[in-house]
Design an enzyme around this catalytic site. Structure first.
Site, PDB file in Angstrom:
ATOM      1  N   LYS A  77       0.830  -1.200   0.000  1.00 20.96           N
ATOM      2  CA  LYS A  77       0.000   0.000   0.000  1.00 20.96           C
ATOM      3  C   LYS A  77       0.867   1.253   0.000  1.00 20.96           C
ATOM      4  O   LYS A  77       2.058   1.196  -0.246  1.00 20.96           O
ATOM      5  CB  LYS A  77      -0.962  -0.024   1.184  1.00 20.96           C
ATOM      6  N   HIS A  95      -1.638   3.309  -7.409  1.00 28.81           N
ATOM      7  CA  HIS A  95      -2.881   4.029  -7.719  1.00 28.81           C
ATOM      8  C   HIS A  95      -2.572   5.431  -8.239  1.00 28.81           C
ATOM      9  O   HIS A  95      -3.107   6.426  -7.749  1.00 28.81           O
ATOM     10  CB  HIS A  95      -3.794   4.090  -6.489  1.00 28.81           C
TER      11      HIS A  95
END
Length: 353
Positions: A77, A95
């Protein structure tokens, strides 16, 4: 195997218990000649002692910023907000390629430091198929939480569990009312996981994929009690739900789980919410009358950290073993360079993978 130094970092998010490399696969990497440094982590599902026993070096949490320049830092992450300059090659889910909030700032940090992002979402073969993904478990947990919420049995805060314990809670109990469920993106990894979870709960979900969403039947969609979205759009498509749909007097939909959580992206197929939900508060009420509850958690598989990490690591291992040969990693680097060019970011000297 050429001289490769992988640096497995501690995850800064307190609810992230997964790892991209489990100890058994760490042993195989070390045995093949890879230097593997593993940071200590208070929440990782596998204790540091298992990595030591596999032949890994141990480093303090967060010390990747001082890793040798040639080391490849690997995680899952988001990175912490500092340092401003990222000098290493980083493997994680960034992302950053679909105009998500904070994406350009992240890429500029790489440009400033001369590093590069090798985004796991874009680790694909030459046909574009994802090579390592948490999709099945994301779909499974998304559907599981939707079932528990719809039956009034979802407790907060969420805590990691085992599949056996989760499945026990999913099975129908006396007094449970029957309900209808719809999975969109039913043929992909996440969609398959969602359908399996619904079956465990005694529900035969309606399965929609490309054929059923080309000409979307909105009344049919709104006519289900529970919806799980497992579609991650890569090109613009009409949204599955709009604000006016939530106020449709014929809406039967009561529980919505967005597995892909593409919030903030212009490609979001569920643009009816603007922020994720969290382990501490997994459900948000979108409408009061009739009620509509949203679940949108962006690290669902961490609720089953053992199973999801083991599966992901097994898929990633072959790609790490051939890291220096280009191929899938070269495609990751190409995507990084392409996005930087599109944003007009001065990349500096990144070097070769």
């Amino acid at each position: 195997m050429t001289d490769l130094h992988l640096w497995l970092r501690h995850e800064v998010r307190s609810t992230e218990r997964r790892t991209p490399i489990v100890p058994a696969d760490a042993r195989r990497l070390v045995g093949s000649g890879v230097t593997l440094t593993v940071e200590e982590s208070p929440q990782r599902i596998f204790p540091i002692e298992e990595y030591e026993a596999a032949g890994c070096r141990v480093a303090p949490a967060g010390s990747w910023t001082r890793a040798p320049e040639a080391a490849v830092v690997i995680g899952l992450k988001e990175l912490p907000d500092r340092p401003d300059r990222l000098a290493h090659r980083h493997i994680f889910f960034g992302h950053a390629y679909k105009q998500q909030p904070g994406a350009e700032e992240l890429l500029r940090r790489f440009a400033a430091g001369g590093g590069a992002l090798l985004d796991l979402e874009y680790l694909v073969d030459d046909t574009g198929r994802r090579l390592a993904a948490f999709g099945f478990w994301a779909g499974y947990l998304g559907a599981a939480l939707a079932v528990l919420q719809h039956r009034g049995r979802l407790a907060a805060p969420l805590t990691p569990t085992s599949k056996e314990e989760l499945d026990e809670g999913l099975r129908p109990a006396a007094g449970d009312e029957e309900f209808t469920a719809l999975v969109i993106g039913a043929l992909g990894r996440s969609g398959r996981g969602a359908r399996v979870a619904f079956l465990t709960a005694g529900v035969e979900a309606t399965a929609w994929d490309l054929a059923e969403t080309r000409d979307l039947d909105r009344p049919a969609l709104l006519g289900h009690d529970v919806l799980v979205n497992a579609v991650l759009a890569t090109t613009p498509i009409p949204p599955f739900l709009r604000e006016q749909d939530l106020d449709d007097p014929a809406r039967r939909l009561r529980t919505l789980c967005d597995v892909t959580v593409d919030v903030g992206s212009p490609l979001n197929v569920l643009p009816v919410y603007d922020r994720t939900t969290e382990w501490t508060a997994p459900v948000r009420r979108l409408r009061e009358e009739p009620p509509l509850d949203l679940i949108a958690i962006d690290n669902l598989p961490s609720l089953l950290p053992l199973e999801s990490s083991t599966d992901f690591s097994a898929a990633l291992l072959p790609e790490l073993l051939r890291f220096e040969t280009g191929g899938s990693w070269g495609r990751c680097l190409d995507r990084f360079h392409q996005t930087c060019r599109e944003l007009g970011i001065d990349k500096g000297e990144f070097g070769d993978v």
